[in-house]
Design an enzyme around this catalytic site. Structure first.
Site, PDB file in Angstrom:
ATOM      1  N   SER A 180       0.827  -1.212   0.000  1.00 32.06           N
ATOM      2  CA  SER A 180       0.000   0.000   0.000  1.00 32.06           C
ATOM      3  C   SER A 180       0.860   1.260   0.000  1.00 32.06           C
ATOM      4  CB  SER A 180      -0.850  -0.027   1.274  1.00 32.06           C
ATOM      5  OG  SER A 180      -1.370   1.240   1.556  1.00 32.06           O
ATOM      6  N   TYR A 221      -1.817   0.512  10.357  1.00 31.83           N
ATOM      7  CA  TYR A 221      -2.018  -0.220   9.099  1.00 31.83           C
ATOM      8  C   TYR A 221      -0.777  -0.096   8.201  1.00 31.83           C
ATOM      9  CZ  TYR A 221      -3.737  -1.047   4.325  1.00 31.83           C
ATOM     10  OH  TYR A 221      -3.885  -1.494   3.033  1.00 31.83           O
TER      11      TYR A 221
HETATM   12  N1  LIG Z   1      -8.553  -0.930  -1.834  1.00 31.49           N
HETATM   13  C1  LIG Z   1      -7.498  -0.132  -1.738  1.00 31.49           C
HETATM   14  O1  LIG Z   1      -7.577   1.057  -2.053  1.00 31.49           O
HETATM   15  C2  LIG Z   1      -6.153  -0.662  -1.278  1.00 31.49           C
HETATM   16  C3  LIG Z   1      -5.061   0.229  -1.277  1.00 31.49           C
HETATM   17  C4  LIG Z   1      -3.836  -0.239  -0.847  1.00 31.49           C
HETATM   18  C5  LIG Z   1      -3.671  -1.571  -0.480  1.00 31.49           C
HETATM   19  N2  LIG Z   1      -4.753  -2.401  -0.483  1.00 31.49           N
HETATM   20  C6  LIG Z   1      -4.546  -3.797  -0.079  1.00 31.49           C
HETATM   21  O2  LIG Z   1      -5.091  -4.634  -1.089  1.00 31.49           O
HETATM   22  C7  LIG Z   1      -5.620  -5.823  -0.510  1.00 31.49           C
HETATM   23  C8  LIG Z   1      -7.072  -6.014  -0.906  1.00 31.49           C
HETATM   24  O3  LIG Z   1      -7.813  -4.889  -0.465  1.00 31.49           O
HETATM   25  P1  LIG Z   1      -9.378  -4.741  -0.756  1.00 31.49           P
HETATM   26  O4  LIG Z   1      -9.661  -3.302  -0.953  1.00 31.49           O
HETATM   27  O5  LIG Z   1      -9.791  -5.716  -1.779  1.00 31.49           O
HETATM   28  O6  LIG Z   1      -9.949  -5.141   0.670  1.00 31.49           O
HETATM   29  P2  LIG Z   1     -11.189  -6.071   1.045  1.00 31.49           P
HETATM   30  O7  LIG Z   1     -11.454  -5.808   2.495  1.00 31.49           O
HETATM   31  O8  LIG Z   1     -12.292  -5.885   0.069  1.00 31.49           O
HETATM   32  O9  LIG Z   1     -10.604  -7.546   0.858  1.00 31.49           O
HETATM   33  C9  LIG Z   1      -9.815  -8.190   1.823  1.00 31.49           C
HETATM   34  C10 LIG Z   1     -10.380  -9.592   1.999  1.00 31.49           C
HETATM   35  O10 LIG Z   1      -9.567 -10.260   2.963  1.00 31.49           O
HETATM   36  C11 LIG Z   1     -10.411 -11.102   3.735  1.00 31.49           C
HETATM   37  N3  LIG Z   1      -9.781 -11.411   5.017  1.00 31.49           N
HETATM   38  C12 LIG Z   1      -9.637 -10.592   6.094  1.00 31.49           C
HETATM   39  N4  LIG Z   1      -9.046 -11.257   7.091  1.00 31.49           N
HETATM   40  C13 LIG Z   1      -8.799 -12.509   6.633  1.00 31.49           C
HETATM   41  C14 LIG Z   1      -8.222 -13.670   7.215  1.00 31.49           C
HETATM   42  N5  LIG Z   1      -7.784 -13.658   8.473  1.00 31.49           N
HETATM   43  N6  LIG Z   1      -8.127 -14.797   6.466  1.00 31.49           N
HETATM   44  C15 LIG Z   1      -8.591 -14.820   5.189  1.00 31.49           C
HETATM   45  N7  LIG Z   1      -9.172 -13.746   4.595  1.00 31.49           N
HETATM   46  C16 LIG Z   1      -9.264 -12.611   5.302  1.00 31.49           C
HETATM   47  C17 LIG Z   1     -11.688 -10.290   3.915  1.00 31.49           C
HETATM   48  O11 LIG Z   1     -12.813 -11.119   4.248  1.00 31.49           O
HETATM   49  C18 LIG Z   1     -11.818  -9.610   2.554  1.00 31.49           C
HETATM   50  O12 LIG Z   1     -12.689 -10.356   1.698  1.00 31.49           O
HETATM   51  C19 LIG Z   1      -5.377  -5.696   0.996  1.00 31.49           C
HETATM   52  O13 LIG Z   1      -4.163  -6.326   1.311  1.00 31.49           O
HETATM   53  C20 LIG Z   1      -5.254  -4.191   1.202  1.00 31.49           C
HETATM   54  O14 LIG Z   1      -4.474  -3.912   2.354  1.00 31.49           O
HETATM   55  C21 LIG Z   1      -5.991  -1.980  -0.879  1.00 31.49           C
END
Ligand SMILES: NC(=O)c1ccc[n+]([C@@H]2O[C@H](COP(=O)([O-])OP(=O)(O)OC[C@H]3O[C@@H](n4cnc5c(N)ncnc54)[C@H](O)[C@@H]3O)[C@@H](O)[C@H]2O)c1
Length: 327
Positions: free
Chosen positions: A129, A153
């Site tokens: 991120s 985070y």
């Molecule tokens: N969306 C953004 O803007 C953004 C920006 C930077 C980084 N990220 C990173 O990208 C990745 C995906 O983000 P996203 O926006 O799709 O988030 P999201 O919350 O939609 O998806 C994350 C998924 O992980 C699952 N999860 C949580 N804890 C878990 C566990 N213990 N075991 C198995 N599954 C688990 C959740 O149920 C969820 O479906 C993450 O690592 C996030 O930190 C996202």
């Protein structure tokens, strides 16, 4: 190829899973279905994957914190590539409860890295991120910019990147960390600025901005993120590296809200409320490294992407309403 997507019921993971299925790969999703936001969205995400390729898609409901489950899954499936997207996302949530993101984003990563090493996975791609940068000393951030995360985070994501790099150096597991810059698009998380602004405007309510609206963000359209990840199926040029995957430019939050008002045709004024301490003031990615290593070329401008999102939202309001909450 045989691909594991952790967190594949979530926003980015489900888009990746669908793209891999579209490209003929077999996909397993491991996801705990965390009720951090509406589980109806995650159910629908999984349904889309099942519809795309029922014979090549498997869903395992479980947690990456469960070491035995992770070990058994890796031993049985013999994955070629792992796309690790599971996380406790959300900067503000991490300020309220720092232990949960630490356990999920950092400690549990070791379960996956160890299982991937033991079973000879060819590449482990880690979702990182822009939060690893913190207060900008200059913009756009390149990967040489100092890392001083401002939130728990951000710390978990930085630690995860270092673990991945060390696993490449010490244990010979090829890893790549992609630093996502605020990702948006169809099926995105409901608790983010673009979804909030869109839903409020379509309901005739004012978009609410935390702070003065002059903060800037590099919003990245989901299709560009998918392209960066797809490229990593084909090349080892970025193994051991962390790199930015951002968009074609940045925008102030105020301009973003004005654009959403424009596209939705809402007759509302922007409202302002107190800024949140852990939120970054500005983010903007220099994507030269990803361009050089994997040919990454973001193609959707923020205004184009937001217009497409609003159009999608209008036709798919049922994805977000009503909320389905599980205990
Ligand atoms: N969306 C953004 O803007 C953004 C920006 C930077 C980084 N990220 C990173 O990208 C990745 C995906 O983000 P996203 O926006 O799709 O988030 P999201 O919350 O939609 O998806 C994350 C998924 O992980 C699952 N999860 C949580 N804890 C878990 C566990 N213990 N075991 C198995 N599954 C688990 C959740 O149920 C969820 O479906 C993450 O690592 C996030 O930190 C996202």
């Amino acid at each position: 190829m045989n691909v594991l997507v952790t967190g594949g019921a979530g926003f980015i993971g489900s888009h990746l899973a669908n793209a891999f299925l579209d490209h003929g790969h077999s996909v397993t999703v491991l996801d705990i279905l965390d009720p951090y936001y509406d589980l109806g969205i995650k159910d629908r995400n999984l349904e889309l994957c099942r519809e795309t390729a029922p014979d090549r898609f498997e869903f395992v409901e479980g947690s990456i914190t469960d070491e035995s489950l992770v070990n058994e899954l890796f031993a049985d499936a013999e994955f070629d590539v792992v796309y690790h997207q599971a996380a406790q996302a959300g900067v503000r949530t991490s300020v309220e409860n720092p232990k949960k993101p630490h356990e999920i984003n950092t400690t549990s990563l070791l379960n996956l890295l160890e299982a991937a090493t033991a079973t000879g996975v060819d590449r482990f791609v880690n979702a990182s991120s822009s939060s690893v940068y913190g207060v900008p000393e200059y913009l756009p951030y390149d990967e040489d910019h100092p890392n001083t995360p401002k939130s728990p985070y951000g710390v978990t994501k930085l630690a995860a990147e270092h673990y991945c790099r060390v696993w490449t150096d010490v244990y010979d597991l090829p890893t790549v960390s992609l630093r996502y810059f605020t990702v948006y698009g169809p099926r995105m998380r409901p608790n983010m600025a673009i979804t909030n602004f869109t839903s409020r405007c379509l309901n005739g309510e004012s978009p609410v901005i935390y702070g003065d609206g002059k903060q800037t963000r590099d919003f990245t359209y989901i299709d560009d993120i998918v392209d960066a990840n797809l490229a990593l199926l084909e090349t080892d040029a970025a193994d051991g590296e962390a790199m930015n995957v951002g968009s074609t430019g940045n925008i102030t939050i105020r301009e973003l809200a004005e654009h959403v008002i424009d596209v939705t045709g809402a007759e509302v004024e922007i409202e302002y409320t107190d800024a949140k301490e852990a939120d970054a003031r500005h983010t903007h990615a220099d994507v030269s490294k990803a361009r050089d290593l994997i040919g990454y070329e973001p193609s959707t401008s923020i205004k184009e992407g937001v217009s497409s999102f609003v159009e999608w939202y209008r036709e798919n309001r049922s994805w977000y309403e009503p909320l389905v909450l599980r205990s």
